[in-house]
Design a protein around this motif. Structure first.
Motif, PDB file in Angstrom:
ATOM      1  N   ILE A 111       0.866  -1.194   0.000  1.00 39.03           N
ATOM      2  CA  ILE A 111       0.000   0.000   0.000  1.00 39.03           C
ATOM      3  C   ILE A 111       0.894   1.233   0.000  1.00 39.03           C
ATOM      4  O   ILE A 111       1.817   1.349   0.796  1.00 39.03           O
ATOM      5  CB  ILE A 111      -0.880   0.012   1.269  1.00 39.03           C
ATOM      6  N   CYS A 145      -8.359  -3.895  -1.998  1.00 39.70           N
ATOM      7  CA  CYS A 145      -7.976  -3.079  -0.836  1.00 39.70           C
ATOM      8  C   CYS A 145      -8.082  -3.856   0.467  1.00 39.70           C
ATOM      9  O   CYS A 145      -7.229  -3.742   1.346  1.00 39.70           O
ATOM     10  CB  CYS A 145      -8.781  -1.778  -0.775  1.00 39.70           C
ATOM     11  N   ILE A 205      -8.124   3.010   2.099  1.00 42.68           N
ATOM     12  CA  ILE A 205      -7.338   2.397   1.031  1.00 42.68           C
ATOM     13  C   ILE A 205      -8.214   2.326  -0.201  1.00 42.68           C
ATOM     14  O   ILE A 205      -9.349   1.830  -0.146  1.00 42.68           O
ATOM     15  CB  ILE A 205      -6.899   0.961   1.402  1.00 42.68           C
ATOM     16  N   THR A 210      -8.286   0.974  -4.235  1.00 44.39           N
ATOM     17  CA  THR A 210      -7.613   0.218  -5.300  1.00 44.39           C
ATOM     18  C   THR A 210      -7.770   0.984  -6.602  1.00 44.39           C
ATOM     19  O   THR A 210      -8.876   1.383  -6.958  1.00 44.39           O
ATOM     20  CB  THR A 210      -8.270  -1.171  -5.482  1.00 44.39           C
ATOM     21  N   ASN A 270      -2.732  -0.224  -4.567  1.00 44.53           N
ATOM     22  CA  ASN A 270      -3.625   0.256  -3.515  1.00 44.53           C
ATOM     23  C   ASN A 270      -3.001   1.465  -2.857  1.00 44.53           C
ATOM     24  O   ASN A 270      -1.802   1.480  -2.579  1.00 44.53           O
ATOM     25  CB  ASN A 270      -3.858  -0.853  -2.483  1.00 44.53           C
TER      26      ASN A 270
END
Lengths: 508, 187, 342
Positions: free
Chosen positions: A26, A175, A293, A295, A306
């Motif tokens: 991430i 995510c 988060i 995507t 992400n």
């Protein structure tokens, strides 16, 4: 540790397309110059602003309060100045505008004073729920229902099972997968808090069997928390739409949520895994919900992945950060390819319910002119709710709204399995959405008409009553007048006859 | 042949008895027709149909005295619904009564209102709040858009404003317009 | 690339109408080869004629009804109707029989009800029944198996026969009764079925040649099941229904009823079970309904065969059950999620 699993009828085995966006960890999205925050990013009543244009705000400061019961506050995702509170385009299939607060960030990202709580068990369940509400937390799986309401056992007193939804069955979206891989500890923080608030007997973390890294990460985190005896991971077969709440409950427990009922009626509560993480951050670290988060993936996205994104970030910044080749105004999908909706403007902000931005779908639907329905019944076989989509289609097309409701239209979860299998490529879900909004509109109009009728009849009654009272008073007045007249006449009759005036005058 | 006639007659009698019994035993109490018509009408109470409200119009239709196409706020949808209910032919809206307009609400301009209560007395659903020499205001959720408050107002301070769709009231477009005509265009 | 749909889902599976129809035609190929092997090539002529007429009629009706031609002509449904009809009628049917039947199927039984997806009755069966009732002589003039015939036909004489009509003298020499027909009449003449089955017209289970055609049709049907073009419900229900009632009567009165195997492998049983009754447009749509529908077709087929006026009852059975489909659908709705009492 083997949980006996149920199953739901129909459903699809879809190509996941998740590898593209799970290659990298991430990443944090850089701060935007301008953040646009819609006042309604959740189900229920929109929040009301408590700041004014020109106010300076800090990161995490409350800028709008909850309105009514089904509502949560809104917080500034970064420090800056409020530049406007006005109608801005929002991410919605209608493309319409709504009231938004716009913040120009100052780049400092200065936090407000946070109040982390080291030991949440010292608080009461009610206090925890209020804190979660005040943190602005809503369901991050895509629906956006205020989470504090689903953490209240209320009349049921205890909850049998808390199901944490880490399924993420829709293709392309990853995510939840990434947050499980990287932030398993934070998730478990949140789970502990939720189990406490709900007084649950057991907690089941449901993960699809195609997410082996996530499963290992969660199990590893669980092993370092031996006091969580009642929490375990349940691995379920990968099938769309296993992540839909009602279907997930059916798979994990074998039970069905009664029609028009809620999962808590059968002793179950379900929360998304991202929501669990947010609850952990809110209580343990005192951080309100200001980012999520997202995507970003699809055929046109060069560096899919992400991103931890602050709310209000314009989507075009996310897309250019990922190297997206896209014409201006070319439509893209917000959400997944099965249940998301398409947007054409990319100056729209990221909100609490934006889980995925999809530009360029592989094996996308091609034809836009469907053939007539050949009554093959594939749609009914694919439906996870055991509806009859072909009947719903016939009645929606005929605008026979009563019959459509009779065939349980409002139980449809709009998962898209029926449209996917249709050999005539009929956009079935579109018909059902159309029928639903038509019915709701019709119900509202009927309710309004009924109210108008009652008010009108009341008014007529009131006028009639006033008229009657008026008549009565007039009658009484007349009667009183007649009585006084009669009395006068009577009195005159009783008096002795006066002598003539001349006699008296002569005697003087 | 005689037995045939006897048999058929007997059969007819028996079946007739069965039908009569069923008609009485399984009778469903329906709404009187005027109530059903009233349920379909939009309850704007505007009087454009030349009756004093929706109920008198409904009763007149039930008595067969007037046509079903006299309601502008109900529009085509209402005429269709009435035609279906009464099993008569659909007729387009009678132009004399008015035209179909988008939904509007009355809004009083508070700068100009003089507090005369004339509009309050005119409103058929009591949707205006106020008293003599006090500010008048229209309760938006109760207003039916009948426009009966406009004529009595001596300072012309009432405006009819179109209701805007917001994301909560927005409706999905009808997918059936993508029908298969030649070239795939709208029929 | 603009999105082709206004609403989700934006993914689509690979299931298409044209693909289903093509697979159906592919499944018929083994059976068609068997027919040519046993009865000569005349069925091919009938088939080509029917397909051409069907496509022309479809194009004409689409044009008259203001519909786009390309998607409907290429969906393959008209071709399937034509081929099924061609298989169902006698191979030596005169050209005008085929033409009338096909025209009626496409124009009346399909387009006048609204076109693809809107017809309540199976068009091929409607056409078959129309021809059977209107032209009983031509429709019962069946060819015997090539090995039995004194004058087996080759393609040119078949051509001549179909288009120029038969020479008066050659009809009896060329034509013969079907095994079903023979079984029915001879049972009526008090013959015992096991003895009847010894005659050269009959093979191991059913009629000679006919049983092979039925077997290949069943193989084609299994291919369709494997490819998920059809579900197992209707074929299994129909064959089970037929077997059940014929087993029952066979146990009760074996001297006057043919064996269940005979019924399963004669006439239009397999064609009906896998190709005709499974027509999605005219059959029941719910899964439970499909079972009811199939059993109904099986039972009615047997009843008409044994106690009715015609040697084969598949067509009538299918049409009668088509009529009952809305009723069946209404009463076999599945229980929606959440409707079960806990």
């Amino acid at each position: 540790m083997k949980q006996k699993l149920g199953s739901f009828p129909g459903g699809l085995k879809l190509n996941g397309h998740k590898k593209r966006s799970t290659q990298l960890a991430i990443r944090k999205m850089p701060l935007s110059k301008k953040l646009i925050l819609p006042l309604q990013q959740h189900i229920g009543e929109a929040s009301t602003p408590i700041v004014a244009v020109g106010d300076k705000v800090l990161k995490g400061q409350k800028i709008a309060r909850a309105e009514g019961h089904v509502s949560v506050p809104l917080h500034a995702p970064s420090s800056g100045i409020i530049t406007a509170i006005d109608e801005q385009p929002i991410p919605h299939p209608s493309g319409l505008t709504a009231l938004c607060i716009s913040i120009e960030t100052d780049g400092q990202d200065e936090w407000i004073k946070r109040r982390p709580i080291a030991d949440f068990t010292a608080l009461s369940a009610h206090e925890i729920r209020q804190l979660i509400r005040e943190a602005g937390i809503v369901g991050l799986g895509g629906a956006g229902f205020p989470s504090f309401i689903k953490l209240n056992p209320s009349v049921h007193h205890t909850v049998e099972t808390l199901i944490i939804n880490g399924v993420e069955c829709e293709p392309y979206i990853s995510c939840d997968d990434m947050i499980m891989r990287e932030r398993a500890d934070g998730i478990l923080d949140g789970i502990e808090i939720m189990c406490f608030a709900l007084r649950v007997k057991e907690c089941l973390i449901a993960i699809e069997d195609n997410k082996s890294e996530a499963i290992s990460a969660i199990e590893l985190a669980l092993s370092s928390r031996p006091h969580l005896q009642n929490t375990k991971v349940v691995i379920i077969p990968t099938r769309y739409p296993a992540g839909s709440e009602k279907q997930l409950i059916q798979v994990v427990t074998g039970k069905q949520v009664p029609t028009r009922g809620l999962p808590i009626d059968i002793g179950i509560v379900s929360h998304n895994i991202g929501t669990s993480y947010a609850i952990g951050r809110a209580i343990k670290h005192g951080e309100p919900l200001i980012s999520r988060i997202v995507t970003v993936t699809g055929r046109e996205v060069k560096h899919a992945g992400n991103f931890e994104t602050l709310f209000g970030t314009p989507m075009h910044e996310l897309l250019s950060f990922c190297g997206t080749e896209r014409q201006a105004d070319e439509p893209f999908i917000l959400g997944g390819p099965m249940m998301g909706y398409n947007l054409s403007g990319d100056h729209l902000p990221v909100t609490k319910t934006a889980n995925c931005i999809l530009v360029g779908v592989d094996d996308g639907a091609k034809s836009s002119t469907p053939l007539p329905c050949i009554r093959c019944g594939e749609c009914a076989v694919a439906c996870p709710v055991s509806l009859l989509p072909q009947q719903l289609y016939w009645f929606s097309r005929a605008k026979d709204l009563d019959k459509v409701s009779e065939y349980n239209l409002f139980d449809c979860i709009e998962c898209g399995c029926c449209s996917y299998v249709c050999p005539s490529e009929i956009p079935l879900v579109h018909y059902f959405r159309f029928a639903k909004t038509e019915i709701m509109n019709q119900q509202q109009e009927h309710a309004k008409a009924d109210l108008a009728r009652i008010r009108h009849e009341n008014r007529l009654e009131r006028l009639q009553l006033e008229q009657q009272e008026k008549d009565l008073r007039q009658q009484q007045r007349k009667a009183a007048l007649a009585a006084t007249q009669a009395a006068k006449v009577k009195k005159a009759a009783e008096l002795p006859v006066e002598p003539l005036a001349t006699d008296s005058q002569e005697s003087q | 042949m005689f037995t045939a006639i006897l048999a058929i007659t007997l059969l007819a009698l028996i079946l007739g008895l069965v039908l009569g019994f069923a008609a009485i035993r399984f009778k469903v109490q329906g709404d009187p027709i005027a109530d059903q018509i009233d349920k379909i009408l939009p309850q704007t109470q505007c009087g454009q149909c030349s009756f004093a409200g929706c109920r008198p119009y409904a009763e007149a239709i039930a008595a067969g005295e007037v046509d079903i196409n006299r309601c502008p706020p109900g529009g085509e949808a209402t005429i269709h619904a009435l035609a279906d209910l009464l099993e008569v032919e659909f007729k387009p809206l009678d132009e004399e009564c008015g035209v179909e307009k988008p939904k509007v609400l009355a809004v009083i301009d508070e700068e100009r209102c003089i507090g005369c209560t004339l509009c309050i007395q005119a409103c058929p659903v009591d949707a205006i709040l106020g008293a003599a020499k006090h500010m008048h205001t229209v309760i938006a959720s109760e207003c039916t858009g009948c426009e009966l408050c406009l004529p009595p107002c001596p300072v012309d301070c009432i405006d009819m404003v179109e209701t805007k769709t917001n994301p909560n009231t927005w409706r999905w477009p009808d997918p059936a317009h993508i029908d298969l005509k030649r070239g795939g265009e709208k029929p | 690339m603009p999105l082709s749909r206004l609403s989700s889902p934006f993914l689509a599976g690979t299931n298409r109408v044209t693909l289903q129809m093509l697979q159906l035609l592919a499944a018929l190929i083994p059976a068609i080869i068997a027919i040519v092997y046993f009865f000569g090539p005349s069925v091919l002529i009938t088939m080509i004629l029917a397909v051409v007429v069907a496509l022309i009629a479809e194009a004409l009706m689409l044009w008259l009804r203001n519909r786009p031609l390309k998607p409907f002509l290429t969906d393959g449904s008209a071709i399937v109707t034509a081929v099924l009809l061609a298989i169902a009628i006698p191979p030596l049917a005169p050209w005008w029989l085929t033409v009338i039947g096909t025209l009626f199927a496409i124009i009346f039984a399909k387009h006048l009800y609204g076109g693809l997806g809107y017809n309540p009755f199976n068009p091929a069966m409607i056409a078959y029944v129309l021809l059977l009732i209107s032209f009983p002589l031509e429709m019962t003039t069946w060819l015997p198996v090539a090995s039995l015939s004194e004058q087996p036909l080759n393609i040119s004489s078949a051509f001549q026969f179909i288009f120029n009509g038969p020479l008066a003298s050659s009809i009896d020499a060329v034509s013969g009764a079907t095994p079903l027909d023979a079984m029915k009449t001879q049972i009526g003449l008090q013959q015992i079925p096991t003895n009847i089955a010894q005659q050269p017209l009959f093979g191991f289970w059913g009629g000679k040649g006919w049983e092979w055609i039925n077997i290949w049709l069943a193989v084609g049907g299994l291919f369709l099941l494997y490819r998920r073009v059809i579900t197992w419900h209707i074929p299994v229900a129909m064959l089970a229904g037929l077997t059940a009632i014929s087993l029952m009567t066979w146990f009760i009165a074996p001297e006057t009823t043919a064996s269940p195997l005979f019924h399963l492998f004669s006439g239009g049983t397999m064609l009906g079970a896998f190709f005709i009754a499974t027509d999605p447009i005219t059959a029941s749509t719910t899964l439970k309904g499909k079972l009811v529908f199939g059993v109904g077709v099986g039972l009615l087929t047997y009843i008409i065969r044994v106690w009715g006026g015609y040697p084969d009852g598949v067509a009538f059975a299918v049409l009668i059950m088509n009529m009952l489909v809305p009723l069946i659908d209404y009463y076999t709705q599945p229980k929606v999620y959440g409707a079960l009492k806990q």
